[in-house]
Design a protein around this motif. Sequence first.
Motif, PDB file in Angstrom:
ATOM      1  N   TRP A 300      31.052  43.999  48.119  1.00  0.00           N
ATOM      2  CA  TRP A 300      31.958  43.433  47.119  1.00  0.00           C
ATOM      3  C   TRP A 300      31.520  42.049  46.668  1.00  0.00           C
ATOM      4  O   TRP A 300      31.669  41.691  45.494  1.00  0.00           O
ATOM      5  CB  TRP A 300      33.384  43.386  47.658  1.00  0.00           C
ATOM      6  CG  TRP A 300      33.565  42.509  48.860  1.00  0.00           C
ATOM      7  CD1 TRP A 300      33.467  42.862  50.161  1.00  0.00           C
ATOM      8  CD2 TRP A 300      33.890  41.104  48.853  1.00  0.00           C
ATOM      9  NE1 TRP A 300      33.695  41.790  50.987  1.00  0.00           N
ATOM     10  CE2 TRP A 300      33.964  40.693  50.202  1.00  0.00           C
ATOM     11  CE3 TRP A 300      34.124  40.166  47.854  1.00  0.00           C
ATOM     12  CZ2 TRP A 300      34.252  39.383  50.564  1.00  0.00           C
ATOM     13  CZ3 TRP A 300      34.425  38.868  48.206  1.00  0.00           C
ATOM     14  CH2 TRP A 300      34.481  38.485  49.538  1.00  0.00           C
ATOM     15  N   TYR A 301      30.967  41.251  47.579  1.00  0.00           N
ATOM     16  CA  TYR A 301      30.577  39.891  47.197  1.00  0.00           C
ATOM     17  C   TYR A 301      29.348  39.908  46.289  1.00  0.00           C
ATOM     18  O   TYR A 301      29.215  39.059  45.390  1.00  0.00           O
ATOM     19  CB  TYR A 301      30.334  39.034  48.435  1.00  0.00           C
ATOM     20  CG  TYR A 301      29.410  39.629  49.470  1.00  0.00           C
ATOM     21  CD1 TYR A 301      28.032  39.454  49.403  1.00  0.00           C
ATOM     22  CD2 TYR A 301      29.921  40.366  50.528  1.00  0.00           C
ATOM     23  CE1 TYR A 301      27.186  40.005  50.348  1.00  0.00           C
ATOM     24  CE2 TYR A 301      29.083  40.920  51.486  1.00  0.00           C
ATOM     25  CZ  TYR A 301      27.715  40.735  51.387  1.00  0.00           C
ATOM     26  OH  TYR A 301      26.891  41.283  52.324  1.00  0.00           O
ATOM     27  N   LEU A 302      28.435  40.873  46.489  1.00  0.00           N
ATOM     28  CA  LEU A 302      27.280  40.988  45.582  1.00  0.00           C
ATOM     29  C   LEU A 302      27.724  41.489  44.204  1.00  0.00           C
ATOM     30  O   LEU A 302      27.191  41.064  43.184  1.00  0.00           O
ATOM     31  CB  LEU A 302      26.229  41.934  46.176  1.00  0.00           C
ATOM     32  CG  LEU A 302      25.522  41.455  47.441  1.00  0.00           C
ATOM     33  CD1 LEU A 302      24.525  42.503  47.929  1.00  0.00           C
ATOM     34  CD2 LEU A 302      24.805  40.126  47.178  1.00  0.00           C
ATOM     35  N   PHE A 303      28.709  42.392  44.191  1.00  0.00           N
ATOM     36  CA  PHE A 303      29.234  42.883  42.921  1.00  0.00           C
ATOM     37  C   PHE A 303      29.890  41.747  42.135  1.00  0.00           C
ATOM     38  O   PHE A 303      29.730  41.634  40.919  1.00  0.00           O
ATOM     39  CB  PHE A 303      30.236  44.009  43.174  1.00  0.00           C
ATOM     40  CG  PHE A 303      30.654  44.742  41.936  1.00  0.00           C
ATOM     41  CD1 PHE A 303      29.893  45.786  41.445  1.00  0.00           C
ATOM     42  CD2 PHE A 303      31.805  44.373  41.260  1.00  0.00           C
ATOM     43  CE1 PHE A 303      30.280  46.463  40.305  1.00  0.00           C
ATOM     44  CE2 PHE A 303      32.203  45.034  40.115  1.00  0.00           C
ATOM     45  CZ  PHE A 303      31.437  46.092  39.631  1.00  0.00           C
ATOM     46  N   ILE A 304      30.627  40.883  42.842  1.00  0.00           N
ATOM     47  CA  ILE A 304      31.258  39.736  42.181  1.00  0.00           C
ATOM     48  C   ILE A 304      30.202  38.786  41.633  1.00  0.00           C
ATOM     49  O   ILE A 304      30.319  38.295  40.498  1.00  0.00           O
ATOM     50  CB  ILE A 304      32.188  39.006  43.168  1.00  0.00           C
ATOM     51  CG1 ILE A 304      33.418  39.862  43.475  1.00  0.00           C
ATOM     52  CG2 ILE A 304      32.621  37.656  42.612  1.00  0.00           C
ATOM     53  CD1 ILE A 304      34.350  39.260  44.500  1.00  0.00           C
ATOM     54  N   LEU A 305      29.161  38.507  42.420  1.00  0.00           N
ATOM     55  CA  LEU A 305      28.090  37.626  41.945  1.00  0.00           C
ATOM     56  C   LEU A 305      27.407  38.198  40.718  1.00  0.00           C
ATOM     57  O   LEU A 305      27.095  37.466  39.766  1.00  0.00           O
ATOM     58  CB  LEU A 305      27.067  37.400  43.063  1.00  0.00           C
ATOM     59  CG  LEU A 305      27.509  36.513  44.228  1.00  0.00           C
ATOM     60  CD1 LEU A 305      26.428  36.460  45.299  1.00  0.00           C
ATOM     61  CD2 LEU A 305      27.839  35.101  43.733  1.00  0.00           C
ATOM     62  N   TRP A 306      27.182  39.510  40.717  1.00  0.00           N
ATOM     63  CA  TRP A 306      26.560  40.143  39.545  1.00  0.00           C
ATOM     64  C   TRP A 306      27.464  40.011  38.325  1.00  0.00           C
ATOM     65  O   TRP A 306      27.000  39.668  37.234  1.00  0.00           O
ATOM     66  CB  TRP A 306      26.290  41.623  39.841  1.00  0.00           C
ATOM     67  CG  TRP A 306      25.908  42.393  38.616  1.00  0.00           C
ATOM     68  CD1 TRP A 306      24.703  42.400  37.983  1.00  0.00           C
ATOM     69  CD2 TRP A 306      26.772  43.246  37.847  1.00  0.00           C
ATOM     70  NE1 TRP A 306      24.755  43.209  36.873  1.00  0.00           N
ATOM     71  CE2 TRP A 306      26.006  43.742  36.770  1.00  0.00           C
ATOM     72  CE3 TRP A 306      28.099  43.641  37.979  1.00  0.00           C
ATOM     73  CZ2 TRP A 306      26.539  44.617  35.835  1.00  0.00           C
ATOM     74  CZ3 TRP A 306      28.631  44.505  37.037  1.00  0.00           C
ATOM     75  CH2 TRP A 306      27.860  44.983  35.996  1.00  0.00           C
ATOM     76  N   TYR A 307      28.767  40.246  38.493  1.00  0.00           N
ATOM     77  CA  TYR A 307      29.703  40.173  37.371  1.00  0.00           C
ATOM     78  C   TYR A 307      29.830  38.731  36.871  1.00  0.00           C
ATOM     79  O   TYR A 307      29.910  38.493  35.655  1.00  0.00           O
ATOM     80  CB  TYR A 307      31.061  40.708  37.804  1.00  0.00           C
ATOM     81  CG  TYR A 307      31.970  41.054  36.642  1.00  0.00           C
ATOM     82  CD1 TYR A 307      31.910  42.290  36.026  1.00  0.00           C
ATOM     83  CD2 TYR A 307      32.900  40.130  36.170  1.00  0.00           C
ATOM     84  CE1 TYR A 307      32.733  42.604  34.968  1.00  0.00           C
ATOM     85  CE2 TYR A 307      33.731  40.427  35.115  1.00  0.00           C
ATOM     86  CZ  TYR A 307      33.648  41.670  34.521  1.00  0.00           C
ATOM     87  OH  TYR A 307      34.466  41.970  33.469  1.00  0.00           O
ATOM     88  N   LEU A 308      29.845  37.769  37.793  1.00  0.00           N
ATOM     89  CA  LEU A 308      29.915  36.363  37.386  1.00  0.00           C
ATOM     90  C   LEU A 308      28.662  35.944  36.625  1.00  0.00           C
ATOM     91  O   LEU A 308      28.746  35.180  35.651  1.00  0.00           O
ATOM     92  CB  LEU A 308      30.104  35.480  38.611  1.00  0.00           C
ATOM     93  CG  LEU A 308      31.489  35.471  39.264  1.00  0.00           C
ATOM     94  CD1 LEU A 308      31.481  34.591  40.497  1.00  0.00           C
ATOM     95  CD2 LEU A 308      32.540  34.994  38.278  1.00  0.00           C
ATOM     96  N   SER A 309      27.503  36.418  37.065  1.00  0.00           N
ATOM     97  CA  SER A 309      26.268  36.079  36.359  1.00  0.00           C
ATOM     98  C   SER A 309      26.294  36.641  34.950  1.00  0.00           C
ATOM     99  O   SER A 309      25.848  35.985  33.998  1.00  0.00           O
ATOM    100  CB  SER A 309      25.058  36.606  37.126  1.00  0.00           C
ATOM    101  OG  SER A 309      25.036  38.031  37.131  1.00  0.00           O
ATOM    102  N   LEU A 310      26.830  37.856  34.793  1.00  0.00           N
ATOM    103  CA  LEU A 310      26.950  38.443  33.456  1.00  0.00           C
ATOM    104  C   LEU A 310      27.893  37.618  32.588  1.00  0.00           C
ATOM    105  O   LEU A 310      27.617  37.362  31.406  1.00  0.00           O
ATOM    106  CB  LEU A 310      27.443  39.883  33.576  1.00  0.00           C
ATOM    107  CG  LEU A 310      27.671  40.638  32.268  1.00  0.00           C
ATOM    108  CD1 LEU A 310      26.380  40.754  31.478  1.00  0.00           C
ATOM    109  CD2 LEU A 310      28.243  42.025  32.552  1.00  0.00           C
ATOM    110  N   THR A 311      29.020  37.168  33.171  1.00  0.00           N
ATOM    111  CA  THR A 311      29.977  36.334  32.434  1.00  0.00           C
ATOM    112  C   THR A 311      29.340  35.023  31.996  1.00  0.00           C
ATOM    113  O   THR A 311      29.518  34.573  30.855  1.00  0.00           O
ATOM    114  CB  THR A 311      31.208  36.050  33.313  1.00  0.00           C
ATOM    115  OG1 THR A 311      31.793  37.281  33.730  1.00  0.00           O
ATOM    116  CG2 THR A 311      32.234  35.231  32.546  1.00  0.00           C
TER     117      THR A 311
END
Length: 532
Positions: A300-311
């Motif tokens: 979940w923390y890697l998924f959040i980092l990926w989504y934040l980088s996209l944002t």
Amino acid sequence: MKKSALIILLIAAFSSAVVVMVELGIRSAVLSPFILLDSKKEEGVQKVLTGYSIYQGDYLLDIQNNTTATGEQPLAFHIGNTVYGFSEIHTENVALLAGDEWKVMTRRGIDAEIGHDAKIQSSDRKFFFNEYTIRAPENNASFSLHLKPEFSRPLILFIYLGSFLLPCLLALFFNQVLSMRNLFSLFFPFILAGILPLLLNYHFTMGYALLLTDSYIWSILLCIFVPSFLSVSFATAVYQYTVKSDGDSDENEEMKETGFLAFTRRETIGLSLLVAGGLAYFFSFFLLPLSVYVKITDKWYLFILWYLSLTLVIMAVYTVLHRFMGNYANVGLTEPFASLKNSIEDTCKTKVSLFMKQDSEHETNAWVYSAPFTSRKGVRIYMTEGLMKNFTLDEIKAVLFHEIGHIKLKHGRWILAITFGVAIAVSLIMFFARKIMLGFGWWHYIFIFPIGVIILMLLTEWLPNKISKMFEHQADEYAVRQSGDKDLYIRTLVKLNRISEKEDGEFASRRKEWKETHPSFQKRINFIKDMT
């Protein structure tokens, strides 16, 4: 001609992006809910996934599920207490014990060819993929598993050419042979030119291109981007030719005015860079190993980092392109704005730079890029020509005080914090909604889907807009206190309201206030009147 080419480029890029998203969300061996849900129904059957993952090249993976974890595996992820693991298969010598049953799944357009003693017991051709049941003979055996095109080459070539020639011929038939001049003959060939290459080539020719090139990037470019570009280009050329050949009648002049949107040179460059960068970003997904995607979708923390980088990428690209395409001129060095600038600086004790957006007579607006770490050298305020033309210097000064208020009150930092907070919440909802869907089935997902949509709307629409409205009131209060003239500021808002309604036209009455980032002008006026 350049404007038409840019629109065609955007259509082709959009079609390619649609295919990339479908590939990532539906066909991917890691992201696909269909494959994993289907595999849970027959836990005793080994399943082979092949030919439709985001990983480069031709490969096969064996999917297995266990109730307990067996150590850290590069191609394994968890759904509840079950661990799903992928392992590569050597295609030339696949071991199959007596009585074993395998399910081999390929994407549509790709067939599985079985060699040696094993035979295909049954096959099921679904919309997105083909499924084959392979059963071993009585004695233990091994077999080879190869991929081949599902459709014949003549059919593939016919469909490929027809996908971009048919809309062109249809446009020619309507406008030259039948000489039809109505909305149907005008728009139907263009709609067909945008949809037909996407649907036909995605279903019939993508599989052949994957086997031919061993590359998703080249396959999408050759089968989606190029046919879409050619299809819309040819339809546009036919339309322009038939209109030109019919002379300059009033009817044709009216049709010419319904052509492509007008862009400035900077807007054309900016949109072209956006298209190229967007495609490069999407295609970069296909360059990463499958193990990276497994980790992102499992942690979940890697998924959040990926989504934040996209944002963060979207925010940066939007800001840079918006500044570049605006084509701003520094007007703070010439009168009368030099005196206005000096007066504002003396009042706010802040260095100010004033910029005007070129070719903006029909826009009435002013804004700042309220970045969280604004330069200490001063505030850069941007205005449109419409604002400078329709308002007096005192009224413009009141508007600029409002924009400076956003910087002084550090609204930029709050906006960035809220944006990232919302992104984290959305990514968590997406991550665990997917886990629920994969772990319990579609009915649970359908049940929680409406709830998730409501929560996402609250997080992405209502909450940020509610806070943004509060910031607008705070900036209004700051502007009134700096100008010291409440009546002047109210008159400015009334004029802004009148001009805004005129510019928006029929769309003004259709706006929903909860979707807007600003309060209504009447609420802003009432707020100022209530100030003490």
